[in-house]
Motif scaffolding. Structure first.
Motif, PDB file in Angstrom:
ATOM      1  N   ILE A  67     -24.154   5.932 -16.295  1.00 17.88           N
ATOM      2  CA  ILE A  67     -24.151   6.620 -17.598  1.00 17.88           C
ATOM      3  C   ILE A  67     -25.556   7.162 -17.865  1.00 17.88           C
ATOM      4  N   VAL A  68     -25.761   7.624 -19.080  1.00 20.04           N
ATOM      5  CA  VAL A  68     -27.037   8.261 -19.446  1.00 20.04           C
ATOM      6  C   VAL A  68     -28.234   7.333 -19.149  1.00 20.04           C
ATOM      7  N   GLU A  69     -29.364   7.962 -18.782  1.00 16.96           N
ATOM      8  CA  GLU A  69     -30.568   7.199 -18.368  1.00 16.96           C
ATOM      9  C   GLU A  69     -31.299   6.662 -19.604  1.00 16.96           C
ATOM     10  N   ASP A  76     -11.470  14.545 -22.362  1.00 18.53           N
ATOM     11  CA  ASP A  76     -11.949  15.864 -21.927  1.00 18.53           C
ATOM     12  C   ASP A  76     -12.971  15.729 -20.812  1.00 18.53           C
ATOM     13  N   ILE A  77     -13.892  14.778 -20.983  1.00 16.58           N
ATOM     14  CA  ILE A  77     -14.917  14.574 -19.943  1.00 16.58           C
ATOM     15  C   ILE A  77     -14.230  14.106 -18.657  1.00 16.58           C
ATOM     16  N   LEU A  78     -13.274  13.196 -18.800  1.00 18.73           N
ATOM     17  CA  LEU A  78     -12.591  12.675 -17.606  1.00 18.73           C
ATOM     18  C   LEU A  78     -11.814  13.776 -16.876  1.00 18.73           C
ATOM     19  N   SER A 122     -26.339  -0.917 -11.246  1.00 16.92           N
ATOM     20  CA  SER A 122     -26.678   0.324 -11.940  1.00 16.92           C
ATOM     21  C   SER A 122     -27.138   1.350 -10.920  1.00 16.92           C
ATOM     22  N   ASN A 123     -26.827   2.617 -11.223  1.00 16.24           N
ATOM     23  CA  ASN A 123     -27.287   3.744 -10.398  1.00 16.24           C
ATOM     24  C   ASN A 123     -28.524   4.386 -11.046  1.00 16.24           C
ATOM     25  N   THR A 124     -29.195   3.641 -11.920  1.00 18.83           N
ATOM     26  CA  THR A 124     -30.362   4.217 -12.613  1.00 18.83           C
ATOM     27  C   THR A 124     -31.359   4.858 -11.655  1.00 18.83           C
ATOM     28  N   GLY A 177     -19.986  11.668 -14.889  1.00 16.37           N
ATOM     29  CA  GLY A 177     -20.757  12.910 -14.811  1.00 16.37           C
ATOM     30  C   GLY A 177     -21.053  13.281 -13.373  1.00 16.37           C
ATOM     31  N   LEU A 178     -22.190  13.934 -13.176  1.00 17.69           N
ATOM     32  CA  LEU A 178     -22.577  14.384 -11.836  1.00 17.69           C
ATOM     33  C   LEU A 178     -22.469  13.247 -10.814  1.00 17.69           C
ATOM     34  N   MET A 179     -23.096  12.125 -11.138  1.00 15.56           N
ATOM     35  CA  MET A 179     -23.186  11.035 -10.166  1.00 15.56           C
ATOM     36  C   MET A 179     -21.914  10.203 -10.095  1.00 15.56           C
ATOM     37  N   LEU A 233     -12.379   5.139 -12.967  1.00 15.96           N
ATOM     38  CA  LEU A 233     -13.505   5.952 -13.433  1.00 15.96           C
ATOM     39  C   LEU A 233     -13.443   6.021 -14.961  1.00 15.96           C
ATOM     40  N   VAL A 234     -14.539   5.588 -15.598  1.00 12.52           N
ATOM     41  CA  VAL A 234     -14.546   5.454 -17.062  1.00 12.52           C
ATOM     42  C   VAL A 234     -15.553   6.415 -17.672  1.00 12.52           C
ATOM     43  N   ASP A 235     -15.142   7.090 -18.752  1.00 14.30           N
ATOM     44  CA  ASP A 235     -16.114   7.867 -19.537  1.00 14.30           C
ATOM     45  C   ASP A 235     -15.690   7.824 -20.996  1.00 14.30           C
ATOM     46  N   MET A 236     -16.401   8.588 -21.828  1.00  8.20           N
ATOM     47  CA  MET A 236     -16.238   8.458 -23.277  1.00  8.20           C
ATOM     48  C   MET A 236     -14.934   9.053 -23.807  1.00  8.20           C
ATOM     49  N   TYR A 251     -30.940  20.987 -10.418  1.00 13.06           N
ATOM     50  CA  TYR A 251     -29.784  20.362  -9.776  1.00 13.06           C
ATOM     51  C   TYR A 251     -29.608  18.927 -10.269  1.00 13.06           C
ATOM     52  N   VAL A 252     -30.728  18.209 -10.402  1.00 11.24           N
ATOM     53  CA  VAL A 252     -30.694  16.815 -10.884  1.00 11.24           C
ATOM     54  C   VAL A 252     -30.285  16.787 -12.359  1.00 11.24           C
ATOM     55  N   GLY A 253     -30.758  17.756 -13.148  1.00 15.49           N
ATOM     56  CA  GLY A 253     -30.543  17.774 -14.605  1.00 15.49           C
ATOM     57  C   GLY A 253     -31.876  17.551 -15.299  1.00 15.49           C
TER      58      GLY A 253
HETATM   59  P1  NAD Z   1     -24.526  13.022 -16.428  1.00 15.56           P
HETATM   60  O1  NAD Z   1     -25.110  13.427 -17.732  1.00 15.56           O
HETATM   61  O2  NAD Z   1     -24.015  14.068 -15.506  1.00 15.56           O
HETATM   62  O3  NAD Z   1     -23.329  11.968 -16.655  1.00 15.56           O
HETATM   63  C1  NAD Z   1     -23.429  10.840 -17.458  1.00 15.56           C
HETATM   64  C2  NAD Z   1     -22.030  10.522 -17.964  1.00 15.56           C
HETATM   65  O4  NAD Z   1     -22.057   9.251 -18.617  1.00 15.56           O
HETATM   66  C3  NAD Z   1     -21.521  11.541 -18.982  1.00 15.56           C
HETATM   67  O5  NAD Z   1     -20.264  12.030 -18.560  1.00 15.56           O
HETATM   68  C4  NAD Z   1     -21.424  10.749 -20.283  1.00 15.56           C
HETATM   69  O6  NAD Z   1     -20.342  11.151 -21.104  1.00 15.56           O
HETATM   70  C5  NAD Z   1     -21.213   9.340 -19.758  1.00 15.56           C
HETATM   71  N1  NAD Z   1     -21.606   8.283 -20.677  1.00 15.56           N
HETATM   72  C6  NAD Z   1     -22.735   8.200 -21.431  1.00 15.56           C
HETATM   73  N2  NAD Z   1     -22.732   7.039 -22.123  1.00 15.56           N
HETATM   74  C7  NAD Z   1     -21.588   6.381 -21.793  1.00 15.56           C
HETATM   75  C8  NAD Z   1     -21.013   5.133 -22.162  1.00 15.56           C
HETATM   76  N3  NAD Z   1     -21.618   4.320 -23.029  1.00 15.56           N
HETATM   77  N4  NAD Z   1     -19.824   4.782 -21.621  1.00 15.56           N
HETATM   78  C9  NAD Z   1     -19.189   5.577 -20.748  1.00 15.56           C
HETATM   79  N5  NAD Z   1     -19.687   6.774 -20.358  1.00 15.56           N
HETATM   80  C10 NAD Z   1     -20.868   7.166 -20.877  1.00 15.56           C
HETATM   81  O7  NAD Z   1     -25.648  12.134 -15.709  1.00 15.56           O
HETATM   82  P2  NAD Z   1     -25.842  11.825 -14.149  1.00 15.56           P
HETATM   83  O8  NAD Z   1     -26.732  12.850 -13.583  1.00 15.56           O
HETATM   84  O9  NAD Z   1     -24.501  11.558 -13.551  1.00 15.56           O
HETATM   85  O10 NAD Z   1     -26.697  10.477 -14.226  1.00 15.56           O
HETATM   86  C11 NAD Z   1     -26.085   9.225 -14.466  1.00 15.56           C
HETATM   87  C12 NAD Z   1     -27.020   8.118 -14.026  1.00 15.56           C
HETATM   88  O11 NAD Z   1     -27.329   8.281 -12.636  1.00 15.56           O
HETATM   89  C13 NAD Z   1     -28.369   8.088 -14.757  1.00 15.56           C
HETATM   90  O12 NAD Z   1     -28.792   6.761 -14.880  1.00 15.56           O
HETATM   91  C14 NAD Z   1     -29.266   8.863 -13.801  1.00 15.56           C
HETATM   92  O13 NAD Z   1     -30.630   8.532 -13.951  1.00 15.56           O
HETATM   93  C15 NAD Z   1     -28.736   8.412 -12.463  1.00 15.56           C
HETATM   94  N6  NAD Z   1     -28.961   9.325 -11.330  1.00 15.56           N
HETATM   95  C16 NAD Z   1     -28.922  10.677 -11.510  1.00 15.56           C
HETATM   96  C17 NAD Z   1     -29.123  11.512 -10.416  1.00 15.56           C
HETATM   97  C18 NAD Z   1     -29.074  13.005 -10.539  1.00 15.56           C
HETATM   98  O14 NAD Z   1     -29.512  13.705  -9.616  1.00 15.56           O
HETATM   99  N7  NAD Z   1     -28.563  13.561 -11.608  1.00 15.56           N
HETATM  100  C19 NAD Z   1     -29.334  10.962  -9.138  1.00 15.56           C
HETATM  101  C20 NAD Z   1     -29.330   9.557  -8.992  1.00 15.56           C
HETATM  102  C21 NAD Z   1     -29.162   8.750 -10.104  1.00 15.56           C
END
Ligand code: NAD
Ligand code: CAA
Length: 296
Positions: A103-105, A44-46, A129-131, A19-21, A38-41, A247-249
């Motif tokens: 991935i999702v928070e 299409d997302i990739l 983790s980038n949590t 995703g974004l990050m 780079l891994v996602d679900m 911007y963050v979401g």
């Molecule tokens: P996002 O929603 O843009 O992307 C998350 C991606 O993870 C999605 O593409 C989703 O399909 C994928 N995903 C979800 N579960 C998955 C799984 N089990 N296996 C593989 N892929 C999976 O979210 P984001 O903004 O990129 O945030 C991702 C992480 O980074 C979160 O932990 C968030 O807290 C953290 N973060 C976000 C920001 C920000 O500004 N958005 C900044 C720093 C850290």
């Protein structure tokens, strides 16, 4: 182990979540010469991840190679050539020295992922983790490699933001931590050392500030637009709090406050925001969905 040996250990990085990050982290990692999975679900997302990396690299190349478009094209091709895309995290980690999860928070989803990866990744592979807000230790306990676990917290937009928070838990070895600092330097970031405290350094200050801006709006103290103008022109922030939240979401913002208000119910500044929850329920997730506090 010397830090130079540690850097050589990380030649290939698996990033989970495109995703974004995750897309930004993939971009800067490949730009630094490392191989990236780079891994996602799903595909299409990739595909979207790939096109956002391409667009971002075009912006970088336009500046870096302003008088040499051929060089710019080569620069982009070299970087994208180092990125592979996959929907199979277990397979992707097989030859990686470092895993960065973006991935999702959500704690349970992150734990499930790491628990599965721990069983198949090479023993020496470092997990991070980038949590934004979840304690690293809570995620790490889903694995048997607490000594090789840490946090790498990037900032959005990853290619532009110069900071990387590097987080250690008590079990993280110096060797692991030094490797993470080395990785940060290799991808061109300034690193700061963080303990595993809520929100580390930046989000501990930034998220309550954004939540208070929403409370100002809820109280009718000022409009979102005026609060944004005020913080840009009066405090020198590049974006106002509503622009930044979009911007963050707003989903990510909601997950952060949900977790904190549950874990620290007595901390007033970690309270959830009803307005933000309502916007998320309406699908207004910010820029990524085309609307949030503002329409895009
Ligand atoms: P996002 O929603 O843009 O992307 C998350 C991606 O993870 C999605 O593409 C989703 O399909 C994928 N995903 C979800 N579960 C998955 C799984 N089990 N296996 C593989 N892929 C999976 O979210 P984001 O903004 O990129 O945030 C991702 C992480 O980074 C979160 O932990 C968030 O807290 C953290 N973060 C976000 C920001 C920000 O500004 N958005 C900044 C720093 C850290
Ligand atoms: N990729 C590549 N280059 C980019 C880019 C991207 N994603 N975004 C911006 N740029 C570059 C481009 O070179 C761009 O020039 P072009 O438009 O000609 O390509 C240049 O930056 C300027 O960009 P903009 O004109 O779009 O706007 P700007 O000058 O306002 O800069 C910004 C954009 C860097 C995002 C700036 O507004 C900013 O710093 N905003 C605050 C961001 C911030 O606070 N992030 C932290 C969020 S909190 C977080 O991430 C942690 C968490 O856990 C939630």
């Amino acid at each position: 182990m010397s830090t130079s040996i540690a850097r050589h250990a990380i030649k290939e990085v698996t990033i989970i979540g495109g995703g974004l990050m995750g897309s930004g982290i993939a971009q800067v990692t490949a730009t630094a010469g490392m191989k990236v999975n780079l891994v996602d679900m799903n595909e299409d997302i990739l595909k979207k991840s790939g096109s956002s990396i391409q667009k971002s690299l075009e912006r970088v190349a336009k500046k870096k190679f302003s008088d040499n478009p051929e060089g710019g094209k080569q620069f982009i091709d070299d970087i994208t050539g180092r990125i592979s895309f996959s929907c199979n995290p277990e397979e992707a980690v097989q030859s990686s020295g470092l895993v960065i999860e973006a991935i999702v928070e959500n704690l349970e989803v992150k734990q499930k992922l790491f628990s599965a990866l721990d069983k198949v990744a090479p023993k020496e592979t470092l997990f991070t983790s980038n949590t934004s807000s979840i304690p690293i230790k809570d995620i790490a306990v889903s694995t048997q490699r607490l000594d090789r676990f840490g946090g790498l917290h990037f900032f959005n937009p990853v290619p532009m933001m110069k900071l990387l928070e590097v987080i250690r838990i008590p079990e993280t070895t110096d060797e692991t931590f030094n490797s993470l600092l080395e990785y940060g330097a290799a991808v061109g970031k300034t690193t700061v050392n963080c303990k595993d405290t809520p929100g580390f350094i930046v989000n501990r200050l930034l998220v309550p500030y954004m939540a208070e801006a929403v409370r100002m709006l809820e109280r009718g103290d000022a409009s979102a637009k005026d609060i944004d103008i005020a913080m840009k022109l009066g405090a020198g922030y590049p974006m106002g709090p509503f622009e930044l939240a979009d911007y963050v979401g707003l989903d990510t913002m909601k997950f952060i406050l949900e977790g904190w208000s549950k874990n620290y119910p007595d901390v007033e500044i970690f309270k959830q925001s009803e307005m933000m929850n309502k916007l998320v329920a309406e699908g207004r997730l910010g820029r990524k969905s085309g609307k949030g506090f503002y329409d895009y």
